[in-house]
Design an enzyme around this catalytic site. Structure first.
Site, short mmCIF file in Angstrom:
data_model
loop_
_atom_site.label_atom_id
_atom_site.label_comp_id
_atom_site.label_asym_id
_atom_site.label_seq_id
_atom_site.Cartn_x
_atom_site.Cartn_y
_atom_site.Cartn_z
N TYR A 133 0.84 -1.21 0.00
CA TYR A 133 0.00 0.00 0.00
C TYR A 133 0.88 1.26 0.00
CZ TYR A 133 -3.97 2.93 1.53
OH TYR A 133 -4.95 3.88 1.63
N ILE A 146 -9.42 7.68 8.04
CA ILE A 146 -10.78 8.17 7.78
C ILE A 146 -11.77 7.03 8.03
CG2 ILE A 146 -12.29 9.23 6.02
CD1 ILE A 146 -9.77 10.96 6.75
P1 NAP Z 1 -13.58 1.85 0.63
O1 NAP Z 1 -14.66 2.36 1.51
O2 NAP Z 1 -13.07 0.47 0.85
O3 NAP Z 1 -14.03 2.04 -0.89
C1 NAP Z 1 -13.16 1.67 -1.93
C2 NAP Z 1 -13.78 1.99 -3.25
O4 NAP Z 1 -12.86 1.62 -4.30
C3 NAP Z 1 -15.06 1.22 -3.50
O5 NAP Z 1 -16.01 2.07 -4.10
C4 NAP Z 1 -14.64 0.11 -4.49
O6 NAP Z 1 -15.65 -0.30 -5.40
C5 NAP Z 1 -13.55 0.84 -5.26
N1 NAP Z 1 -12.65 -0.11 -5.91
C6 NAP Z 1 -11.88 -1.05 -5.30
N2 NAP Z 1 -11.23 -1.77 -6.23
C7 NAP Z 1 -11.59 -1.29 -7.44
C8 NAP Z 1 -11.27 -1.63 -8.78
N3 NAP Z 1 -10.43 -2.62 -9.07
N4 NAP Z 1 -11.84 -0.92 -9.78
C9 NAP Z 1 -12.71 0.09 -9.51
N5 NAP Z 1 -13.06 0.46 -8.26
C10 NAP Z 1 -12.51 -0.23 -7.24
O7 NAP Z 1 -12.29 2.80 0.72
P2 NAP Z 1 -12.10 4.31 1.20
O8 NAP Z 1 -11.64 4.27 2.60
O9 NAP Z 1 -13.26 5.13 0.81
O10 NAP Z 1 -10.81 4.69 0.34
C11 NAP Z 1 -10.90 5.46 -0.85
C12 NAP Z 1 -9.48 5.88 -1.24
O11 NAP Z 1 -8.90 6.65 -0.18
C13 NAP Z 1 -8.52 4.72 -1.49
O12 NAP Z 1 -7.65 5.03 -2.55
C14 NAP Z 1 -7.76 4.63 -0.19
O13 NAP Z 1 -6.49 4.04 -0.36
C15 NAP Z 1 -7.65 6.09 0.17
N6 NAP Z 1 -7.41 6.35 1.58
C16 NAP Z 1 -8.28 5.91 2.55
C17 NAP Z 1 -8.00 6.17 3.88
C18 NAP Z 1 -8.90 5.72 5.00
O14 NAP Z 1 -8.49 5.82 6.18
N7 NAP Z 1 -10.11 5.26 4.73
C19 NAP Z 1 -6.83 6.87 4.23
C20 NAP Z 1 -5.96 7.29 3.21
C21 NAP Z 1 -6.27 7.03 1.90
P3 NAP Z 1 -16.77 -1.41 -4.95
O15 NAP Z 1 -17.59 -0.72 -3.91
O16 NAP Z 1 -17.53 -1.74 -6.17
O17 NAP Z 1 -15.99 -2.56 -4.41
#
Ligand code: NAP
Length: 246
Positions: free
Chosen positions: A156, A189
């Site tokens: 990651y 988050i």
């Molecule tokens: P999440 O709730 O797990 O949602 C992930 C999203 O990505 C879902 O809509 C999923 O689609 C989509 N996705 C996953 N694999 C995919 C693929 N192969 N093709 C197209 N779409 C795909 O994650 P989140 O926490 O909102 O994270 C969103 C972004 O923020 C990510 O890049 C993550 O690394 C980054 N981020 C998150 C945090 C945190 O603490 N949450 C912190 C730093 C950065 P489906 O719903 O259809 O599976």
């Protein structure tokens, strides 16, 4: 109020977590949303029902951003249906943690392919559509893990650091065409991505945050929206941290 009427905004991972909050922010400003999801059809159906019923201009497409052929097919369709696009938010991402010595090659590859490969394929496809109108905003959701590091997240951390390198070079390639490219780096988050982390580990993460709380998806959405807004017209090649002080 900033009006995004007639602005076409592509958001990957738009139906859950941070991506959904970003979509909601742009919907509130009258944008046309092209939301991409991957495998969670229920979440997509829920979102579509919720927002189309309210009259939002929202179309959802299923696409695996890690698959270059699927992404190029998606852009062909978008060119036919929408002609151009104004904003791309590369938000789709996964984590699949393990300490390096025990990490399988599939764990390594899937995280690199989706977080980093997906950001590249989506940006590559967006640029010709943005060049048509000599305007565009590309925003990538990276993570402070890129520079802080977290044990168990070599895949990651490498993918997220890669997104920053990708963003900085791309920003230089397209700056003269009035396309900006930036990253938002959210800290911890509250989404399903970190819900699955063991409670004890989550608590240790919470203690690392100077503001002593996790952030909300809506707080990240504000940053993405700002970078897409006219207020950010001279910002490119930058990383905006939304971390509570990490
Ligand atoms: P999440 O709730 O797990 O949602 C992930 C999203 O990505 C879902 O809509 C999923 O689609 C989509 N996705 C996953 N694999 C995919 C693929 N192969 N093709 C197209 N779409 C795909 O994650 P989140 O926490 O909102 O994270 C969103 C972004 O923020 C990510 O890049 C993550 O690394 C980054 N981020 C998150 C945090 C945190 O603490 N949450 C912190 C730093 C950065 P489906 O719903 O259809 O599976």
């Amino acid at each position: 109020m900033i009006d995004f009427s007639h602005k076409k905004v592509v958001i990957t991972g738009a139906t859950r977590g941070i991506g959904k909050a970003i979509a909601e922010k742009f919907i509130a400003h009258n944008a046309t949303i092209i939301g991409i999801y991957h495998a969670n059809y229920e979440a997509a159906a829920r979102m579509s029902e919720q927002y189309q019923a309210k009259g939002a201009d929202l179309t959802l497409y299923q696409c695996d951003v890690a698959d270059p052929d699927a992404v190029s097919k998606l852009y062909k369709e978008l060119e036919e249906t929408h002609g151009t696009i104004d904003v791309l938010v590369n938000n789709a991402g996964i984590r699949n943690d393990a300490i390096a010595a025990l990490m399988s090659s599939d764990q390594w590859r899937s995280v690199i392919d989706i977080n980093l490969g997906g950001s590249f394929y989506m940006a590559k496809g967006a640029i010709p559509l943005m060049l048509k109108q000599k305007y565009g905003r590309i925003i990538m959701i990276t993570s402070p893990v890129a520079w802080l590091g977290i044990a168990g997240q070599t895949n990651y951390g490498a993918a997220k650091a890669g997104q920053i390198g990708l963003m900085r070079s791309l920003a230089k390639e397209v700056a003269r065409k009035k396309i900006t490219v930036n990253c938002v780096a959210p800290g911890f988050i509250e989404t399903e991505l970190i819900d699955s982390i063991d409670e004890k580990l989550r608590e240790s993460y919470r203690k690392m945050v100077p503001m002593n709380r996790f952030g909300t998806p809506a707080e990240v959405a504000e940053a993405a929206f700002f970078l897409a807004s006219p207020y950010a017209s001279y910002i490119t090649g930058a990383v905006l941290d939304i971390t509570g002080g990490l």
